[in-house]
Scaffold this motif. Structure first.
Motif, PDB file in Angstrom:
ATOM      1  N   LEU A  69      47.123  54.082  40.100  1.00  0.00           N
ATOM      2  CA  LEU A  69      47.176  52.707  39.610  1.00  0.00           C
ATOM      3  C   LEU A  69      47.339  51.712  40.756  1.00  0.00           C
ATOM      4  CD1 LEU A  69      49.338  53.094  36.366  1.00  0.00           C
ATOM      5  CD2 LEU A  69      46.911  52.549  36.517  1.00  0.00           C
ATOM      6  N   GLU A  70      48.092  52.077  41.773  1.00  0.00           N
ATOM      7  CA  GLU A  70      48.225  51.201  42.939  1.00  0.00           C
ATOM      8  C   GLU A  70      46.875  50.989  43.619  1.00  0.00           C
ATOM      9  OE1 GLU A  70      51.193  52.988  45.392  1.00  0.00           O
ATOM     10  OE2 GLU A  70      52.832  51.799  44.530  1.00  0.00           O
ATOM     11  N   ASP A  71      46.089  52.087  43.725  1.00  0.00           N
ATOM     12  CA  ASP A  71      44.768  51.968  44.342  1.00  0.00           C
ATOM     13  C   ASP A  71      43.855  51.049  43.518  1.00  0.00           C
ATOM     14  OD1 ASP A  71      45.554  53.653  46.367  1.00  0.00           O
ATOM     15  OD2 ASP A  71      44.740  55.460  45.412  1.00  0.00           O
ATOM     16  N   LYS A  72      43.933  51.158  42.194  1.00  0.00           N
ATOM     17  CA  LYS A  72      43.101  50.322  41.335  1.00  0.00           C
ATOM     18  C   LYS A  72      43.514  48.854  41.424  1.00  0.00           C
ATOM     19  CE  LYS A  72      41.968  53.974  38.030  1.00  0.00           C
ATOM     20  NZ  LYS A  72      42.084  54.449  36.614  1.00  0.00           N
ATOM     21  N   VAL A  73      44.811  48.612  41.564  1.00  0.00           N
ATOM     22  CA  VAL A  73      45.286  47.235  41.700  1.00  0.00           C
ATOM     23  C   VAL A  73      44.813  46.647  43.030  1.00  0.00           C
ATOM     24  CG1 VAL A  73      47.334  45.806  41.996  1.00  0.00           C
ATOM     25  CG2 VAL A  73      47.262  47.500  40.170  1.00  0.00           C
ATOM     26  N   VAL A  74      44.929  47.437  44.111  1.00  0.00           N
ATOM     27  CA  VAL A  74      44.521  46.964  45.433  1.00  0.00           C
ATOM     28  C   VAL A  74      43.025  46.672  45.473  1.00  0.00           C
ATOM     29  CG1 VAL A  74      44.300  47.618  47.860  1.00  0.00           C
ATOM     30  CG2 VAL A  74      46.412  48.101  46.640  1.00  0.00           C
ATOM     31  N   SER A  75      42.213  47.530  44.826  1.00  0.00           N
ATOM     32  CA  SER A  75      40.757  47.339  44.837  1.00  0.00           C
ATOM     33  C   SER A  75      40.295  46.258  43.868  1.00  0.00           C
ATOM     34  CB  SER A  75      40.060  48.658  44.503  1.00  0.00           C
ATOM     35  OG  SER A  75      40.417  49.107  43.186  1.00  0.00           O
ATOM     36  N   GLY A  76      41.199  45.787  43.003  1.00  0.00           N
ATOM     37  CA  GLY A  76      40.852  44.731  42.074  1.00  0.00           C
ATOM     38  C   GLY A  76      40.238  45.212  40.778  1.00  0.00           C
ATOM     39  N   ASP A  77      40.285  46.531  40.498  1.00  0.00           N
ATOM     40  CA  ASP A  77      39.720  47.065  39.265  1.00  0.00           C
ATOM     41  C   ASP A  77      40.551  46.665  38.047  1.00  0.00           C
ATOM     42  OD1 ASP A  77      37.718  48.229  40.735  1.00  0.00           O
ATOM     43  OD2 ASP A  77      38.739  50.171  40.909  1.00  0.00           O
ATOM     44  N   ILE A  78      41.860  46.604  38.199  1.00  0.00           N
ATOM     45  CA  ILE A  78      42.736  46.177  37.111  1.00  0.00           C
ATOM     46  C   ILE A  78      43.758  45.190  37.662  1.00  0.00           C
ATOM     47  CG2 ILE A  78      42.483  48.329  35.792  1.00  0.00           C
ATOM     48  CD1 ILE A  78      45.189  49.198  36.826  1.00  0.00           C
ATOM     49  N   THR A  79      44.372  44.432  36.785  1.00  0.00           N
ATOM     50  CA  THR A  79      45.387  43.460  37.199  1.00  0.00           C
ATOM     51  C   THR A  79      46.740  44.140  37.366  1.00  0.00           C
ATOM     52  OG1 THR A  79      46.002  42.903  34.926  1.00  0.00           O
ATOM     53  CG2 THR A  79      44.167  41.669  35.917  1.00  0.00           C
ATOM     54  N   PRO A  80      47.619  43.570  38.178  1.00  0.00           N
ATOM     55  CA  PRO A  80      48.972  44.137  38.296  1.00  0.00           C
ATOM     56  C   PRO A  80      49.703  44.188  36.961  1.00  0.00           C
ATOM     57  CG  PRO A  80      48.559  42.585  40.071  1.00  0.00           C
ATOM     58  CD  PRO A  80      47.402  42.473  39.129  1.00  0.00           C
ATOM     59  N   GLY A  81      49.479  43.178  36.100  1.00  0.00           N
ATOM     60  CA  GLY A  81      50.138  43.172  34.799  1.00  0.00           C
ATOM     61  C   GLY A  81      49.712  44.333  33.934  1.00  0.00           C
ATOM     62  N   LEU A  82      48.411  44.646  33.933  1.00  0.00           N
ATOM     63  CA  LEU A  82      47.923  45.770  33.139  1.00  0.00           C
ATOM     64  C   LEU A  82      48.457  47.091  33.670  1.00  0.00           C
ATOM     65  CD1 LEU A  82      46.162  46.933  30.924  1.00  0.00           C
ATOM     66  CD2 LEU A  82      44.201  46.834  32.496  1.00  0.00           C
ATOM     67  N   ALA A  83      48.496  47.235  34.997  1.00  0.00           N
ATOM     68  CA  ALA A  83      49.044  48.462  35.588  1.00  0.00           C
ATOM     69  C   ALA A  83      50.517  48.642  35.200  1.00  0.00           C
ATOM     70  CB  ALA A  83      48.895  48.420  37.103  1.00  0.00           C
ATOM     71  N   ALA A  84      51.265  47.548  35.223  1.00  0.00           N
ATOM     72  CA  ALA A  84      52.683  47.622  34.832  1.00  0.00           C
ATOM     73  C   ALA A  84      52.818  48.012  33.370  1.00  0.00           C
ATOM     74  CB  ALA A  84      53.357  46.281  35.095  1.00  0.00           C
ATOM     75  N   ASP A  85      51.953  47.469  32.498  1.00  0.00           N
ATOM     76  CA  ASP A  85      52.006  47.821  31.070  1.00  0.00           C
ATOM     77  C   ASP A  85      51.706  49.298  30.857  1.00  0.00           C
ATOM     78  OD1 ASP A  85      52.654  45.260  30.397  1.00  0.00           O
ATOM     79  OD2 ASP A  85      50.591  44.646  29.943  1.00  0.00           O
ATOM     80  N   ILE A  86      50.754  49.843  31.604  1.00  0.00           N
ATOM     81  CA  ILE A  86      50.409  51.265  31.469  1.00  0.00           C
ATOM     82  C   ILE A  86      51.595  52.142  31.852  1.00  0.00           C
ATOM     83  CG2 ILE A  86      48.933  53.099  32.368  1.00  0.00           C
ATOM     84  CD1 ILE A  86      46.726  50.996  32.701  1.00  0.00           C
ATOM     85  N   LEU A  87      52.237  51.798  32.972  1.00  0.00           N
ATOM     86  CA  LEU A  87      53.384  52.601  33.428  1.00  0.00           C
ATOM     87  C   LEU A  87      54.556  52.491  32.460  1.00  0.00           C
ATOM     88  CD1 LEU A  87      53.324  51.837  37.262  1.00  0.00           C
ATOM     89  CD2 LEU A  87      52.622  53.947  36.125  1.00  0.00           C
ATOM     90  N   LEU A  88      54.829  51.292  31.958  1.00  0.00           N
ATOM     91  CA  LEU A  88      55.928  51.113  31.009  1.00  0.00           C
ATOM     92  C   LEU A  88      55.673  51.859  29.709  1.00  0.00           C
ATOM     93  CD1 LEU A  88      56.685  47.318  31.580  1.00  0.00           C
ATOM     94  CD2 LEU A  88      58.167  49.239  32.172  1.00  0.00           C
ATOM     95  N   LYS A  89      54.410  51.869  29.265  1.00  0.00           N
ATOM     96  CA  LYS A  89      54.081  52.597  28.045  1.00  0.00           C
ATOM     97  C   LYS A  89      54.261  54.090  28.240  1.00  0.00           C
ATOM     98  CE  LYS A  89      50.442  53.119  24.570  1.00  0.00           C
ATOM     99  NZ  LYS A  89      49.068  52.713  24.181  1.00  0.00           N
ATOM    100  N   ALA A  90      53.840  54.597  29.411  1.00  0.00           N
ATOM    101  CA  ALA A  90      54.026  56.022  29.710  1.00  0.00           C
ATOM    102  C   ALA A  90      55.500  56.388  29.783  1.00  0.00           C
ATOM    103  CB  ALA A  90      53.332  56.358  31.027  1.00  0.00           C
ATOM    104  N   PHE A  91      56.298  55.482  30.339  1.00  0.00           N
ATOM    105  CA  PHE A  91      57.744  55.745  30.444  1.00  0.00           C
ATOM    106  C   PHE A  91      58.409  55.747  29.061  1.00  0.00           C
ATOM    107  CE2 PHE A  91      62.075  53.987  30.819  1.00  0.00           C
ATOM    108  CZ  PHE A  91      62.634  54.931  31.668  1.00  0.00           C
ATOM    109  N   ALA A  92      57.926  54.891  28.163  1.00  0.00           N
ATOM    110  CA  ALA A  92      58.560  54.765  26.844  1.00  0.00           C
ATOM    111  C   ALA A  92      58.150  55.856  25.880  1.00  0.00           C
ATOM    112  CB  ALA A  92      58.229  53.397  26.245  1.00  0.00           C
ATOM    113  N   THR A  93      56.947  56.401  26.047  1.00  0.00           N
ATOM    114  CA  THR A  93      56.438  57.344  25.049  1.00  0.00           C
ATOM    115  C   THR A  93      56.513  58.795  25.484  1.00  0.00           C
ATOM    116  OG1 THR A  93      54.181  57.056  25.898  1.00  0.00           O
ATOM    117  CG2 THR A  93      54.883  55.606  24.099  1.00  0.00           C
ATOM    118  N   LYS A  94      56.431  59.072  26.769  1.00  0.00           N
ATOM    119  CA  LYS A  94      56.392  60.437  27.259  1.00  0.00           C
ATOM    120  C   LYS A  94      57.794  60.986  27.410  1.00  0.00           C
ATOM    121  CE  LYS A  94      54.174  64.001  29.155  1.00  0.00           C
ATOM    122  NZ  LYS A  94      53.150  64.768  28.453  1.00  0.00           N
ATOM    123  N   GLU A  95      58.065  62.091  26.792  1.00  0.00           N
ATOM    124  CA  GLU A  95      59.372  62.730  26.929  1.00  0.00           C
ATOM    125  C   GLU A  95      59.375  63.666  28.124  1.00  0.00           C
ATOM    126  OE1 GLU A  95      62.223  62.406  25.549  1.00  0.00           O
ATOM    127  OE2 GLU A  95      61.621  60.891  24.126  1.00  0.00           O
TER     128      GLU A  95
END
Length: 414
Positions: A388-414
């Motif tokens: 996700l850091e690489d995608k943010v640096v290359s401009g493929d996704i926004t930092p906000g979207l990357a943060a949402d993906i990580l937060l969702k993974a943290f909240a749902t994955k046991e």
């Protein structure tokens, strides 16, 4: 979420696999063990240390279970270390105080747990001492803030010597900024306090901010508790040169003093919300020589500005004083105002309430600090961070979207 935190705390306190209890304690506390054992503790300190032993409570609360679990995982070496530190600290030994603060400042997981046990035993003894004093606090905490060059360290040198001469024990916790490039700190505040650093009734401890905002370190609150346990009745917390919105020190002291140099700006600076409205006392420094006239002018301006701000205390109205560390003018009057402030807070009961609220604030601050580390080490998050850091640096996704993906993974994955 709660289950994850509980498992994480158990993991922090557990013994490393494959190590005996003695080997584990020696490996974790190698740096501390080299300092050697302190000898010749006072008998009174031994008695206090014995009374400060953790009590076996019948309560089934999580806090009691956590403390008992941590105590059970200690090796014999670690138990002796805690006994030595508690005994020496309560006996007023400066070497033990320095070692205890170093332990509290450590970022090592197991040493942080040992530091919490040490703090708990010191707090237990402090409650007993305050009980003998009618429930009143035996110490007073003063935060010293202001822009760089305002003269805070020079003031502490003169002020501290005056108080030790009157029989007080003064502890100074000086915080220096850390470099974002190298991570190092100069820790040069003590060099401005040559006379006070040689005074046996004073203790000066410089510490780096380690990147923490607000002008203080993450362990300043713990260092205050340890200094009070060592018998220092006045604790001065000198922050780094801070701006208008950096006033984290207000959440750990009883009184906040703001130092302003004579060329510190006009009346508008005093009206601005921020550290000005948090200050219990505004001190105009360097009021001597050619600066007396501008110092008087800015004193009048800040006095006028403070009338427009809402008071933080119901029993105290902020004052504006002028001092000169060069001539000593105004420093006895400043100490008188500090004494008046403490008396008014004790009489109204605000001091105890203020400290209780501060403890709650710092509990949540510690949770926020530790949650970032816990979040990054979570398996579901850690594996996705590089891509996700690489995608943010290359401009493929926004930092906000990357943060949402990580937060969702943290909240749902046991």
């Amino acid at each position: 979420m709660a289950a994850r935190l509980w498992r994480w705390s158990r993991w922090c306190l557990a013994e490393p696999p494959g190590l005996s209890s003695a080997r584990c304690g020696a490996s974790r506390l190698g740096a501390v063990s080299r300092m050697g054992a302190a000898g010749g503790l006072l008998e009174a300190a031994r008695c206090q240390a014995a009374r400060a032993q953790p009590r076996k409570l019948n309560s089934g609360s999580a806090a009691v279970r956590e403390q008992q679990l941590l105590t059970e995982t200690l090796s014999e070496w670690e138990r002796r270390l805690l006994d030595r530190l508690v005994g020496g600290l309560l006996g007023g030994e400066r070497a033990c105080l320095a070692e205890a603060i170093t332990l509290a400042e450590s970022s090592h997981k197991h040493k942080k747990c040992l530091a919490q046990l040490l703090l708990q035993r010191v707090l237990t003894c402090q409650r007993e001492r305050e009980g003998l004093n009618g429930g009143k606090s035996l110490s007073f905490r003063v935060g010293l803030s202001g822009p760089p060059g305002a003269g805070k360290s020079t003031f502490v040198e003169i002020f501290g010597k005056m108080l030790t001469g009157e029989g007080h024990k003064v502890a100074v916790l000086a915080v220096d900024p850390s470099s974002k490039t190298s991570g190092g700190s100069l820790l040069g505040d003590k060099t401005r306090m040559t006379e006070l650093s040689r005074d046996m009734n004073a203790y000066i401890r410089p510490s780096p901010t380690l990147g923490m905002l607000g002008g203080v370190t993450r362990t300043t609150n713990e260092a205050i508790i340890l200094c009070e346990g060592a018998g220092y009745d006045l604790v001065l917390v000198e922050t780094v040169g801070v701006g208008q919105s950096e006033y984290a020190v207000a959440d750990m002291v009883d009184m906040l003093i703001l130092f302003v140099p004579p060329a510190g700006g006009d009346e508008l600076q005093g009206i601005k919300r921020g550290i000005i409205e948090m200050a219990d006392l505004v001190v105009i420094t360097k009021s001597d020589g050619d600066l007396i006239v501008p110092a008087r002018k800015i004193q009048a301006e800040y006095t006028s500005a403070l009338r427009l701000l809402r008071n933080q205390s119901k029993s105290w109205k902020p004052k504006v004083l002028r001092i000169s560390s060069k001539t000593g003018e105004g420093i006895p009057e400043l100490w008188k105002k500090i004494t008046e402030f403490r008396t008014s807070l004790l009489a109204s009961g605000e001091l105890q309430m203020k400290r209780q609220n501060q403890q709650k604030v710092w509990m949540w601050n510690m949770i926020k600090d530790n949650m970032t580390e816990y979040f990054c080490n979570h398996p579901a998050v850690r594996n996705q961070i590089p891509s996700l850091e690489d995608k943010v640096v290359s401009g493929d996704i926004t930092p906000g979207l990357a943060a949402d993906i990580l937060l969702k993974a943290f909240a749902t994955k046991e």
